[in-house]
Write a protein that holds these residues in place. Structure first.
Motif, PDB file in Angstrom:
ATOM      1  N   VAL A 121       0.839  -1.199   0.000  1.00  0.00           N
ATOM      2  CA  VAL A 121       0.000   0.000   0.000  1.00  0.00           C
ATOM      3  C   VAL A 121       0.875   1.249   0.000  1.00  0.00           C
ATOM      4  CG1 VAL A 121      -1.773   1.276   1.265  1.00  0.00           C
ATOM      5  CG2 VAL A 121      -1.844  -1.225   1.201  1.00  0.00           C
ATOM      6  N   LEU A 122       1.939   1.235   0.817  1.00  0.00           N
ATOM      7  CA  LEU A 122       2.829   2.389   0.888  1.00  0.00           C
ATOM      8  C   LEU A 122       3.670   2.518  -0.383  1.00  0.00           C
ATOM      9  CD1 LEU A 122       4.075   2.346   4.593  1.00  0.00           C
ATOM     10  CD2 LEU A 122       2.212   3.651   3.569  1.00  0.00           C
ATOM     11  N   LEU A 123       4.062   1.415  -0.962  1.00  0.00           N
ATOM     12  CA  LEU A 123       4.801   1.473  -2.215  1.00  0.00           C
ATOM     13  C   LEU A 123       3.936   2.064  -3.317  1.00  0.00           C
ATOM     14  CD1 LEU A 123       6.628  -1.983  -2.128  1.00  0.00           C
ATOM     15  CD2 LEU A 123       7.696   0.271  -1.882  1.00  0.00           C
ATOM     16  N   ASP A 124       2.686   1.650  -3.352  1.00  0.00           N
ATOM     17  CA  ASP A 124       1.766   2.158  -4.358  1.00  0.00           C
ATOM     18  C   ASP A 124       1.510   3.650  -4.169  1.00  0.00           C
ATOM     19  OD1 ASP A 124      -0.021   1.579  -6.610  1.00  0.00           O
ATOM     20  OD2 ASP A 124      -1.635   2.082  -5.212  1.00  0.00           O
ATOM     21  N   ALA A 125       1.506   4.099  -2.920  1.00  0.00           N
ATOM     22  CA  ALA A 125       1.273   5.518  -2.616  1.00  0.00           C
ATOM     23  C   ALA A 125       2.543   6.347  -2.755  1.00  0.00           C
ATOM     24  CB  ALA A 125       0.725   5.656  -1.200  1.00  0.00           C
ATOM     25  N   GLU A 126       3.654   5.692  -3.126  1.00  0.00           N
ATOM     26  CA  GLU A 126       4.950   6.360  -3.259  1.00  0.00           C
ATOM     27  C   GLU A 126       5.346   7.066  -1.964  1.00  0.00           C
ATOM     28  OE1 GLU A 126       4.706   8.844  -6.712  1.00  0.00           O
ATOM     29  OE2 GLU A 126       4.689   7.145  -8.093  1.00  0.00           O
ATOM     30  N   ALA A 127       5.094   6.389  -0.853  1.00  0.00           N
ATOM     31  CA  ALA A 127       5.403   6.954   0.459  1.00  0.00           C
ATOM     32  C   ALA A 127       6.880   6.821   0.801  1.00  0.00           C
ATOM     33  CB  ALA A 127       4.564   6.265   1.530  1.00  0.00           C
ATOM     34  N   PHE A 128       7.582   5.845   0.210  1.00  0.00           N
ATOM     35  CA  PHE A 128       8.990   5.606   0.500  1.00  0.00           C
ATOM     36  C   PHE A 128       9.877   6.294  -0.543  1.00  0.00           C
ATOM     37  CE2 PHE A 128       7.836   1.353   2.643  1.00  0.00           C
ATOM     38  CZ  PHE A 128       7.817   1.957   3.894  1.00  0.00           C
ATOM     39  N   ILE A 129      11.019   6.757  -0.100  1.00  0.00           N
ATOM     40  CA  ILE A 129      11.988   7.338  -1.026  1.00  0.00           C
ATOM     41  C   ILE A 129      12.935   6.250  -1.518  1.00  0.00           C
ATOM     42  CG2 ILE A 129      11.875   9.605   0.084  1.00  0.00           C
ATOM     43  CD1 ILE A 129      14.609   8.958   1.361  1.00  0.00           C
ATOM     44  N   ASP A 151      19.148  -7.875  -5.520  1.00  0.00           N
ATOM     45  CA  ASP A 151      18.243  -8.042  -6.654  1.00  0.00           C
ATOM     46  C   ASP A 151      16.847  -8.454  -6.215  1.00  0.00           C
ATOM     47  OD1 ASP A 151      20.238  -7.345  -8.383  1.00  0.00           O
ATOM     48  OD2 ASP A 151      20.769  -9.405  -8.934  1.00  0.00           O
ATOM     49  N   LEU A 152      16.750  -9.124  -5.058  1.00  0.00           N
ATOM     50  CA  LEU A 152      15.461  -9.649  -4.620  1.00  0.00           C
ATOM     51  C   LEU A 152      14.522  -8.550  -4.131  1.00  0.00           C
ATOM     52  CD1 LEU A 152      16.561 -12.871  -2.684  1.00  0.00           C
ATOM     53  CD2 LEU A 152      15.798 -12.649  -5.058  1.00  0.00           C
ATOM     54  N   PHE A 153      15.070  -7.427  -3.650  1.00  0.00           N
ATOM     55  CA  PHE A 153      14.174  -6.352  -3.209  1.00  0.00           C
ATOM     56  C   PHE A 153      14.399  -5.052  -3.994  1.00  0.00           C
ATOM     57  CE2 PHE A 153      17.746  -6.652  -0.259  1.00  0.00           C
ATOM     58  CZ  PHE A 153      18.164  -5.338  -0.068  1.00  0.00           C
ATOM     59  N   THR A 154      15.013  -5.180  -5.173  1.00  0.00           N
ATOM     60  CA  THR A 154      15.076  -4.067  -6.106  1.00  0.00           C
ATOM     61  C   THR A 154      13.830  -4.114  -6.981  1.00  0.00           C
ATOM     62  OG1 THR A 154      17.493  -4.077  -6.134  1.00  0.00           O
ATOM     63  CG2 THR A 154      16.380  -3.010  -7.980  1.00  0.00           C
ATOM     64  N   ASP A 157      11.474  -0.723 -11.283  1.00  0.00           N
ATOM     65  CA  ASP A 157      11.998   0.555 -11.766  1.00  0.00           C
ATOM     66  C   ASP A 157      13.477   0.742 -11.440  1.00  0.00           C
ATOM     67  OD1 ASP A 157      11.990   1.037  -9.059  1.00  0.00           O
ATOM     68  OD2 ASP A 157      10.584   2.718  -9.115  1.00  0.00           O
ATOM     69  N   GLY A 158      14.085  -0.301 -10.846  1.00  0.00           N
ATOM     70  CA  GLY A 158      15.504  -0.237 -10.529  1.00  0.00           C
ATOM     71  C   GLY A 158      15.824   0.336  -9.173  1.00  0.00           C
ATOM     72  N   ASN A 159      14.800   0.704  -8.418  1.00  0.00           N
ATOM     73  CA  ASN A 159      15.012   1.331  -7.115  1.00  0.00           C
ATOM     74  C   ASN A 159      14.825   0.370  -5.950  1.00  0.00           C
ATOM     75  OD1 ASN A 159      15.656   3.994  -7.919  1.00  0.00           O
ATOM     76  ND2 ASN A 159      13.493   4.429  -8.303  1.00  0.00           N
ATOM     77  N   ILE A 160      15.521   0.670  -4.865  1.00  0.00           N
ATOM     78  CA  ILE A 160      15.340   0.004  -3.584  1.00  0.00           C
ATOM     79  C   ILE A 160      14.594   0.963  -2.669  1.00  0.00           C
ATOM     80  CG2 ILE A 160      16.543  -0.786  -1.501  1.00  0.00           C
ATOM     81  CD1 ILE A 160      18.721  -1.889  -3.326  1.00  0.00           C
ATOM     82  N   TYR A 161      13.466   0.518  -2.110  1.00  0.00           N
ATOM     83  CA  TYR A 161      12.649   1.400  -1.288  1.00  0.00           C
ATOM     84  C   TYR A 161      12.623   1.005   0.192  1.00  0.00           C
ATOM     85  CZ  TYR A 161      10.867   3.307  -5.677  1.00  0.00           C
ATOM     86  OH  TYR A 161      10.767   3.914  -6.905  1.00  0.00           O
ATOM     87  N   TYR A 162      13.141  -0.172   0.521  1.00  0.00           N
ATOM     88  CA  TYR A 162      13.139  -0.611   1.909  1.00  0.00           C
ATOM     89  C   TYR A 162      14.233  -1.661   2.101  1.00  0.00           C
ATOM     90  CZ  TYR A 162      10.577  -4.520  -0.153  1.00  0.00           C
ATOM     91  OH  TYR A 162      10.215  -5.590  -0.947  1.00  0.00           O
ATOM     92  N   ILE A 163      14.614  -1.880   3.356  1.00  0.00           N
ATOM     93  CA  ILE A 163      15.619  -2.882   3.698  1.00  0.00           C
ATOM     94  C   ILE A 163      14.939  -4.023   4.429  1.00  0.00           C
ATOM     95  CG2 ILE A 163      17.785  -3.347   4.882  1.00  0.00           C
ATOM     96  CD1 ILE A 163      18.070  -1.297   2.682  1.00  0.00           C
ATOM     97  N   PRO A 164      14.956  -5.238   3.884  1.00  0.00           N
ATOM     98  CA  PRO A 164      14.384  -6.397   4.584  1.00  0.00           C
ATOM     99  C   PRO A 164      15.190  -6.751   5.826  1.00  0.00           C
ATOM    100  CG  PRO A 164      14.598  -6.813   2.227  1.00  0.00           C
ATOM    101  CD  PRO A 164      15.422  -5.587   2.547  1.00  0.00           C
ATOM    102  N   PHE A 165      14.680  -7.705   6.576  1.00  0.00           N
ATOM    103  CA  PHE A 165      15.346  -8.145   7.804  1.00  0.00           C
ATOM    104  C   PHE A 165      16.007  -9.504   7.572  1.00  0.00           C
ATOM    105  CE2 PHE A 165      11.021  -6.434   8.930  1.00  0.00           C
ATOM    106  CZ  PHE A 165      11.422  -5.116   9.037  1.00  0.00           C
ATOM    107  N   GLY A 166      17.189  -9.674   8.142  1.00  0.00           N
ATOM    108  CA  GLY A 166      17.748 -11.008   8.243  1.00  0.00           C
ATOM    109  C   GLY A 166      18.537 -11.514   7.067  1.00  0.00           C
ATOM    110  N   ALA A 167      19.502 -10.736   6.583  1.00  0.00           N
ATOM    111  CA  ALA A 167      20.410 -11.259   5.564  1.00  0.00           C
ATOM    112  C   ALA A 167      21.320 -12.312   6.189  1.00  0.00           C
ATOM    113  CB  ALA A 167      21.247 -10.124   4.986  1.00  0.00           C
ATOM    114  N   THR A 168      21.371 -13.491   5.581  1.00  0.00           N
ATOM    115  CA  THR A 168      22.218 -14.559   6.112  1.00  0.00           C
ATOM    116  C   THR A 168      23.638 -14.392   5.608  1.00  0.00           C
ATOM    117  OG1 THR A 168      20.374 -16.120   6.245  1.00  0.00           O
ATOM    118  CG2 THR A 168      22.589 -17.047   6.213  1.00  0.00           C
ATOM    119  N   ILE A 169      24.576 -14.355   6.546  1.00  0.00           N
ATOM    120  CA  ILE A 169      25.987 -14.249   6.194  1.00  0.00           C
ATOM    121  C   ILE A 169      26.718 -15.486   6.712  1.00  0.00           C
ATOM    122  CG2 ILE A 169      25.973 -11.742   6.192  1.00  0.00           C
ATOM    123  CD1 ILE A 169      27.334 -11.869   8.970  1.00  0.00           C
TER     124      ILE A 169
END
Length: 565
Positions: A121-129, A151-154, A157-169
């Protein structure tokens, strides 16, 4: 594209710095042969960040807890000293869709938002930069941690709008205990009947029915033989059950065939019908909680905490407060144990998660935030290994110890301390361990898990004599050993695929949820077999009016894309 651009810029900077360094050395050598008098402190102003105190607003829709400023915690105070940044956190109260809807309608947003399931909903409303440039300039540690997942959360349009939780290293660490889906049973029932092996749904309900008949009351309260969670967006904890009974993990609304990789919905499958028929059967036997479809989340947790619930299905992460309350109550037989229950004939269960990354949830910066680079700098600081250790493990010598080989462990006193919710909140573990950019897996030392719960030595030390009675009775060292190991699923979880707001898949899921919430209760509460069949057929007809084929094709394409990565 984003990763290549980042690497190109990084390489260019390194070459430029090398050139400048060489030029400076040459100039110093030719003009000042006595280099011992040169000021070696240098000028690090370019590397310094602005530490002027600033407070950002943060709304967290993922969990309901006490609102707080992060600098009220010990960890938050340290992070504020390192960055100058504090967050005033507001948590969700009431309905998530209503809260997010009000934000969108008003056009006014908190500086930072964790929208959970309402992220589209927020992505559709362009609420995130977009965060691309901010990450390249201010987030080197974030880019390193999330490099394999960008690549999974790009977005398209080529943009990243949020950071997910829990990248496995580094190395993936499975949980020694159950924090995902399972059929749970009050442990004392197992002891009462000689620790029986329970694998099928019928076996599970047979022992619950027997115990309920012999114990109509527990501690002066009416026994609740079986309950569940159906409130609001958490309805999936009920509607997902047929999928697990069929021997599949939580890939969302579809099952993915391990050989063909075909996706198929299961909401109207024979698995679902068989499960709902069993629910109807136990309803007529008086074993089903009469408030199953009307109780809210707090009421559900209260019931589990009371000690009068014999069994239920849920994901372990959803009822942690109830588990803690039962342990604190001091009657170990009232605590719950997870069982890998499946339908008769299913070869093995798949409740345990394989390595996974959920790309369609996260934390974003709203268009109303001033100086967003300072938020990125804060996140980049907290993702550093030393700060992840602080968040997850606490303070060395106080919340954990380190042996001669560098292995982290906890003494009994430290275990008790880190279980204390007041202590966890004061330190900041409660507020920082999730819903922020964070790591999974192991630290760079290669031996210590990022999460203490995934450190086998900590899990084993945390078991008390009562726990070991049940472990020994079933011949296991850790509770997860009752469950089958997970199959390798590179796409897991399929529900983590990015589904855009307004897309056919998003509309399908919205209508599917409406149908499940409307029809499943009617089916379960049908008066007799004839009415059950009528309600089932009505549901199937309504469900098949949706674009099922298109929805399944979307996930088949997503799975295939992950297999090709």
């Amino acid at each position: 594209m984003f990763k290549r651009r980042y690497l190109f810029i990084l390489l260019s900077l390194l070459l430029l710095l090398a050139f400048v360094a060489c030029s400076s050395d040459d100039e110093a050598s030719s003009n000042d042969p006595d280099t011992s008098d040169v000021d070696e402190t240098g000028d690090d102003d370019a590397d310094e960040i602005d530490k002027t105190p600033i407070t950002y607003s943060l709304f967290n829709a993922g969990v309901s807890r006490r609102d707080i400023d992060t600098n009220e915690t010990r960890i938050g105070k340290i992070f504020e000293e390192e960055t100058g940044v504090n967050f005033k956190i507001e948590h969700l109260v009431g309905d998530i869709d209503t809260k997010i809807g009000v934000m969108v309608a008003s056009g006014s947003y908190p500086d930072v938002i964790v929208p959970d399931s309402a992220i589209d909903v927020l992505l559709d409303a362009e609420a995130f930069i977009p965060l691309n440039d901010l990450l390249e300039e201010h987030g080197p540690n974030l880019l390193e941690a999330y490099g394999d997942y960008l690549d999974l959360f790009t977005m398209d349009d080529g943009n990243i709008y949020y950071i997910p939780f829990g990248a496995t290293i580094n190395e993936y660490k499975p949980n020694p205990n159950i924090d995902q889906g399972a059929f749970w049973i009050q442990r004392g029932i197992l002891k009462e009947y000689g620790f029986p092996e329970i694998n099928t749904l019928d076996e599970y309900f047979d022992v619950i029915e027997r115990y309920a008949a012999e114990n109509p009351e527990i501690d002066g309260m009416t026994t609740i033989p079986f309950t569940g969670l159906t409130y609001d967006w958490r309805f999936f904890a009920f509607s997902n059950i047929p999928n697990h009974l069929a021997g599949y993990p939580n890939d969302g609304g579809v099952m993915i065939d391990m050989e063909t990789h075909e996706a198929s919905v299961y909401a109207d499958s024979e698995y679902a019908k068989d499960f709902l028929w069993k629910m109807n059967e136990i309803y007529h036997k008086g074993l089903l909680d009469r408030e199953l479809f009307v109780a809210n989340y707090d009421e559900y947790i209260s019931k589990l905490s009371s000690g009068r619930v014999l069994g239920f299905f849920d994901y372990g992460w959803q009822f942690g407060d109830a588990r803690n309350a039962l342990r604190d109550a001091g009657n170990p037989d009232r605590e719950f144990m997870a069982l890998p229950v499946v339908f008769e004939g299913v070869e093995y269960d798949q409740y345990l998660d394989p390595p996974s990354f959920t790309a369609n949830r996260g934390i974003g910066i709203s268009r109303d935030a001033e100086s967003p680079e300072r938020i990125i700098q804060y996140w980049d600081n907290m993702i550093k290994e030393e700060n992840q250790k602080l968040i997850m493990w606490g303070f060395e010598g106080e919340h954990y110890s380190v042996d001669d080989d560098g292995l982290f462990y906890r003494t009994q006193e430290q275990l008790d301390l880190t279980r204390n919710q007041d202590e966890r909140e004061e330190v900041g573990m409660t507020h920082f361990e999730w819903y922020w950019p964070r790591l999974n897996g192991t630290f760079s030392d290669g031996i210590n898990a990022v999460e203490p719960a995934r450190q086998p030595e900590v899990a084993l030390a945390d078991y008390n004599d009562d726990d070991r009675e049940y472990l020994d009775a079933y011949g296991i060292n850790m509770f997860s050993e009752l469950f089958a190991p997970p199959d390798d699923r590179p796409w897991y979880p399929a529900w983590g695929a990015n589904i855009e707001q307004g897309s056919p898949e998003q509309i399908f899921e919205e209508r599917q949820d409406e149908l499940l919430k409307r029809h499943y209760p009617r089916i379960v509460l049908a008066d007799d077999e004839e009415e059950f069949e009528e309600e089932w057929e009505a549901f199937v007809e309504a469900y098949r009016s949706l674009d099922v084929d298109g929805y399944e094709a979307f996930f088949e394409e997503y799975v295939q894309s992950r297999l090709e990565d």
